[in-house]
Design a protein around this motif. Structure first.
Motif, PDB file in Angstrom:
ATOM      1  N   SER A   1       0.832  -1.207   0.000  1.00 36.25           N
ATOM      2  CA  SER A   1       0.000   0.000   0.000  1.00 36.25           C
ATOM      3  C   SER A   1       0.867   1.257   0.000  1.00 36.25           C
ATOM      4  N   GLY A   2       2.177   1.075   0.241  1.00 31.83           N
ATOM      5  CA  GLY A   2       3.043   2.233   0.428  1.00 31.83           C
ATOM      6  C   GLY A   2       3.084   2.663   1.875  1.00 31.83           C
ATOM      7  N   VAL A   3       2.272   2.012   2.710  1.00 30.15           N
ATOM      8  CA  VAL A   3       2.228   2.307   4.138  1.00 30.15           C
ATOM      9  C   VAL A   3       2.899   1.172   4.906  1.00 30.15           C
ATOM     10  N   ALA A   4       2.581  -0.049   4.501  1.00 30.85           N
ATOM     11  CA  ALA A   4       3.064  -1.255   5.171  1.00 30.85           C
ATOM     12  C   ALA A   4       4.242  -1.838   4.391  1.00 30.85           C
ATOM     13  N   PRO A   5       4.775  -3.004   4.816  1.00 35.68           N
ATOM     14  CA  PRO A   5       5.862  -3.628   4.057  1.00 35.68           C
ATOM     15  C   PRO A   5       5.490  -3.858   2.600  1.00 35.68           C
ATOM     16  N   SER A   6       6.490  -3.815   1.751  1.00 33.27           N
ATOM     17  CA  SER A   6       6.259  -3.966   0.314  1.00 33.27           C
ATOM     18  C   SER A   6       6.893  -5.253  -0.184  1.00 33.27           C
ATOM     19  N   THR A   7       6.199  -5.968  -1.038  1.00 34.31           N
ATOM     20  CA  THR A   7       6.769  -7.149  -1.681  1.00 34.31           C
ATOM     21  C   THR A   7       7.016  -6.903  -3.168  1.00 34.31           C
ATOM     22  N   LYS A   8       6.682  -5.719  -3.640  1.00 35.51           N
ATOM     23  CA  LYS A   8       6.814  -5.439  -5.071  1.00 35.51           C
ATOM     24  C   LYS A   8       7.701  -4.230  -5.353  1.00 35.51           C
ATOM     25  N   GLY A   9       8.225  -3.628  -4.334  1.00 31.10           N
ATOM     26  CA  GLY A   9       9.003  -2.416  -4.552  1.00 31.10           C
ATOM     27  C   GLY A   9       8.113  -1.197  -4.387  1.00 31.10           C
ATOM     28  N   GLU A  10       8.657  -0.127  -3.827  1.00 31.83           N
ATOM     29  CA  GLU A  10       7.839   1.038  -3.493  1.00 31.83           C
ATOM     30  C   GLU A  10       7.815   2.046  -4.629  1.00 31.83           C
ATOM     31  N   ARG A  11       6.697   2.705  -4.764  1.00 28.57           N
ATOM     32  CA  ARG A  11       6.619   3.795  -5.738  1.00 28.57           C
ATOM     33  C   ARG A  11       7.416   4.975  -5.207  1.00 28.57           C
ATOM     34  N   ASN A  12       8.000   5.729  -6.118  1.00 27.27           N
ATOM     35  CA  ASN A  12       8.863   6.831  -5.703  1.00 27.27           C
ATOM     36  C   ASN A  12       8.114   8.140  -5.485  1.00 27.27           C
ATOM     37  N   GLN A  13       6.990   8.295  -6.123  1.00 26.88           N
ATOM     38  CA  GLN A  13       6.329   9.583  -6.057  1.00 26.88           C
ATOM     39  C   GLN A  13       5.831   9.873  -4.652  1.00 26.88           C
ATOM     40  N   ALA A  14       5.753  11.155  -4.334  1.00 27.48           N
ATOM     41  CA  ALA A  14       5.308  11.561  -3.002  1.00 27.48           C
ATOM     42  C   ALA A  14       3.827  11.267  -2.810  1.00 27.48           C
ATOM     43  N   LEU A  15       3.030  11.479  -3.871  1.00 28.23           N
ATOM     44  CA  LEU A  15       1.597  11.228  -3.780  1.00 28.23           C
ATOM     45  C   LEU A  15       1.269   9.952  -4.533  1.00 28.23           C
ATOM     46  N   GLY A  16       0.563   9.050  -3.885  1.00 24.11           N
ATOM     47  CA  GLY A  16       0.179   7.805  -4.533  1.00 24.11           C
ATOM     48  C   GLY A  16      -1.268   7.485  -4.252  1.00 24.11           C
ATOM     49  N   ILE A  17      -1.834   6.585  -5.058  1.00 24.80           N
ATOM     50  CA  ILE A  17      -3.219   6.168  -4.882  1.00 24.80           C
ATOM     51  C   ILE A  17      -3.239   4.720  -4.403  1.00 24.80           C
ATOM     52  N   ILE A  18      -3.992   4.483  -3.334  1.00 30.60           N
ATOM     53  CA  ILE A  18      -4.321   3.111  -2.966  1.00 30.60           C
ATOM     54  C   ILE A  18      -5.585   2.826  -3.759  1.00 30.60           C
ATOM     55  N   ASP A  19      -5.422   2.205  -4.949  1.00 33.44           N
ATOM     56  CA  ASP A  19      -6.455   2.234  -5.974  1.00 33.44           C
ATOM     57  C   ASP A  19      -7.752   1.551  -5.545  1.00 33.44           C
ATOM     58  N   ASP A  20      -8.797   1.788  -6.334  1.00 32.23           N
ATOM     59  CA  ASP A  20     -10.124   1.278  -6.006  1.00 32.23           C
ATOM     60  C   ASP A  20     -10.193  -0.235  -6.083  1.00 32.23           C
ATOM     61  N   ASP A  21      -9.352  -0.836  -6.893  1.00 33.96           N
ATOM     62  CA  ASP A  21      -9.376  -2.289  -7.063  1.00 33.96           C
ATOM     63  C   ASP A  21      -8.828  -2.960  -5.809  1.00 33.96           C
ATOM     64  N   GLY A  22      -9.736  -3.407  -4.930  1.00 31.97           N
ATOM     65  CA  GLY A  22      -9.320  -4.051  -3.683  1.00 31.97           C
ATOM     66  C   GLY A  22      -8.927  -3.066  -2.601  1.00 31.97           C
ATOM     67  N   SER A  23      -9.199  -1.802  -2.813  1.00 35.23           N
ATOM     68  CA  SER A  23      -8.776  -0.817  -1.819  1.00 35.23           C
ATOM     69  C   SER A  23      -9.498  -1.003  -0.495  1.00 35.23           C
ATOM     70  N   SER A  24     -10.736  -1.520  -0.536  1.00 34.29           N
ATOM     71  CA  SER A  24     -11.464  -1.690   0.727  1.00 34.29           C
ATOM     72  C   SER A  24     -10.727  -2.665   1.636  1.00 34.29           C
ATOM     73  N   LYS A  25     -10.175  -3.771   1.066  1.00 31.76           N
ATOM     74  CA  LYS A  25      -9.426  -4.724   1.884  1.00 31.76           C
ATOM     75  C   LYS A  25      -8.109  -4.116   2.367  1.00 31.76           C
ATOM     76  N   THR A  26      -7.477  -3.363   1.475  1.00 38.15           N
ATOM     77  CA  THR A  26      -6.207  -2.753   1.860  1.00 38.15           C
ATOM     78  C   THR A  26      -6.406  -1.756   2.987  1.00 38.15           C
TER      79      THR A  26
END
Length: 587
Positions: free
Chosen positions: A109-134
């Motif tokens: 999510s960019g908040v918790a541990p990452s298994t895919k590598g973190e996005r670099n941008q300062a602003l990011g979206i926890i997208d709508d696809d599965g965002s409720s679970k995240t």
């Protein structure tokens, strides 16, 4: 609903936040300008390499205004826009990545541990696809720590997400079980001793040894000390789960398990920092290899869990007081330190002492106990060393009954380190202070009644721990054949103490069982003649000097046999001891 996460390392924004400003202006944003709408939730993270604060989730905010200044076309050309956010929920402590290990739905999510590598941008979206679970997983982590956030989180994210958060099994159970066990152990030990205690007694009675044993009880609660077999079993379960899902084949699974048993990278050494660094290097290679992405994901998850279990937090801190010890050393003060970026430069910052370091850890981690050990507490002027923290020693149900106002330097230090409710200091119930003292020592400071009444005192009797040395024998004078006469150390000690007692010498001047250290006693264990001369030399400089210079200072003729020795000078006593051993004493 689009939910954003915003991460910044801007010191000015962090400073504005910690000063209590709720409207924050974020600069240099270059993406997601079209998706922004007023009122959108924003998870606010402060982080970055080399920042002087703890990296993690600090607050939840909302978009306060439309993007300012430059428009989308300018942003697309590499320029930036500004954004105002409004803080609507300040978290009482920083939530670091390790706080989310138990909540796998929050990964990436960019908040918790990452298994895919973190996005670099300062602003990011926890997208709508599965965002409720995240988001539900992130909220569950917050609620497990602070249930009082529930009403505000419902207001921010809506009823559906929070209901899902509370009513579904989204906590990673293997790690949950480990943490439950650690918390249960901590609860069982939480009241095993008084929160402020001073152990005192004669020299050599084992005061420091007792506190060392107490310290071990505090260290047991750390995840580092989880039984190795349980870790192996957990690792085996991870491997078989991966195999069952077709991520790795049986041969690869067996290789992983064998590497654990052969002290490989997944062995018990995984809790050591250098091992973790090595695994991280291996992860980097696997991450960039498309054929090993699934293995990378698994190893990363396992490493994250181990990192959570083997937190490198120190639960015990030890300090020794001395006549020149000060409040600035004990609590903290501004000091010159070397700049981390430019080693040739010196800057000033608040440097905490042992009291403030333990206080910070205890406030940030209320589920674990922390211990401050003070050796020789009365060798310093305790009133001056404790200063205003003296008031905090009055406790009710473990918490300081009377708080003291926090100085600005301490307040800023605590906020930077994730303790935000720092307007006043109160020792928490999970912070213990233990000390040792010997009031009979020379050159110690008296402690006033007001200070002493805030402590529990435990007297260590002169013979309380003697079982540990009961069978040790020590050499005395040499016989004509070149060997030594041997006697039990405990028998000789009892005879000396009985004579001192007869001479009206106070008990705290007598010889404790470990006045001669066990290390020295083991030097001649089993009547080792080759070490006897060295031991006798040590005995004269340690035991005889103490008796001559301190315990029987005004009563030489009552303890030592003048008829056998001649002149009662220390050199004569030592010389005669080589000849007649215990015959120098009047018993």
């Amino acid at each position: 609903m689009t939910i954003f996460k915003l991460k910044t390392s801007d010191a000015k924004i962090f400073d504005a936040y910690k000063k209590g400003q709720n409207i924050l202006k974020i600069d240099h944003l270059i993406q997601y300008e079209d998706e922004i709408y007023i009122g959108a939730p924003v998870l606010l993270l402060f982080g970055g390499d080399g920042t002087p604060w703890v990296n993690g989730l600090y607050a939840i905010a909302e978009i306060h205004s439309k993007p300012l200044e430059l428009g989308y076309e300018s942003a697309a050309r590499g320029q930036y826009y500004k954004l105002e956010i409004e803080v609507v929920l300040r978290l009482e402590r920083v939530f670091e990545k390790s706080d989310f290990i138990r909540y796998p739905e929050s990964f990436d999510s960019g908040v918790a541990p990452s298994t895919k590598g973190e996005r670099n941008q300062a602003l990011g979206i926890i997208d709508d696809d599965g965002s409720s679970k995240t988001i539900a997983s992130i909220c569950r982590a917050l609620l497990d720590s602070q249930p009082n956030y529930e009403a505000k989180l419902r207001e921010i994210f809506g009823k559906q997400i929070i209901d899902y958060s509370l009513n579904n099994s989204i906590v990673y159970e293997p790690v949950q079980n480990v943490q439950d066990e650690a918390e249960k152990s901590q609860e069982q030990q939480s009241d095993f001793m008084n929160r402020q205690i001073i152990c005192f007694g004669a020299p050599g009675t084992g005061k420091s040894f007792l506190l060392q044993q107490v310290a071990k009880e505090f260290e047991k609660q750390d995840y580092i000390n989880i039984n190795l077999e349980k870790r192996k079993k957990q690792f085996d379960e991870y491997i078989r789960e991966l195999q069952a899902n077709g991520v790795i084949n049986e041969k690869k699974a067996n290789e992983y398990i064998e590497s654990l048993n052969n002290e490989g990278p997944f062995s018990r050494k995984i809790i050591e920092l250098n091992e973790i660094i090595q695994i991280k290097k291996e992860l980097t290679l696997r991450k960039n290899d498309e054929s090993k992405k699934s293995e990378y994901w698994f190893i990363k998850r396992y490493l994250d869990c181990m990192m959570q279990e083997s937190s490198f937090v120190r639960h015990v801190e030890r300090v020794t007081f001395h006549p020149h010890y000060t409040y600035a050393q004990f609590v903290g003060s501004y000091k010159p330190v070397q700049d981390s970026d430019d080693k040739s430069q010196i800057r000033y910052e608040f440097v905490p002492g042992p009291f403030m370091r333990v206080y910070k850890r205890a406030k940030r981690d209320p589920k674990h106990n922390f211990l401050l050990v003070i050796e020789e507490i009365n060798r310093a002027n305790t009133a001056a060393v404790f200063g205003d923290t003296f008031q905090l020693l009055d406790r009710k149900k473990g918490v300081s009954e009377y708080p003291v106002a926090t100085s600005e330097d301490i307040k800023q230090y605590l906020k930077i380190n994730g303790v935000f409710n720092s307007e006043e200091l109160r020792i928490p119930s999970n912070m213990y202070i233990c000390a040792t003292m010997n009031s009979a020592d020379q050159g110690v400071f008296p402690m006033d009644t007001a200070f002493k009444r805030r402590w529990e005192f435990e007297y260590i009797g002169i013979d309380e721990n003697e079982d540990g040395i009961a069978n040790y024998e020590i050499p005395l004078q040499k016989k004509q054949d070149g060997t030594h006469e041997w006697v039990k150390w405990n028998d000789l000690r009892h005879s000396i103490n009985d004579k001192l007692t007869e001479m009206k010498i106070n008990e705290d001047k007598l010889l404790g069982p470990y006045f001669i250290s066990e290390e020295k006693l083991k030097l001649v264990e089993g009547k080792k003649e080759e070490n006897a001369d060295e031991f006798v030399k040590s005995f004269k400089s340690k035991v005889l000097m103490y008796l001559f210079e301190d315990a029987a200072k005004m009563h030489h003729g009552d303890l030592f046999d003048e008829n056998a020795i001649g002149r009662l000078r220390f050199s004569d006593i030592c010389k005669k001891f080589d000849e007649i051993g215990k015959g120098i004493f009047k018993f």
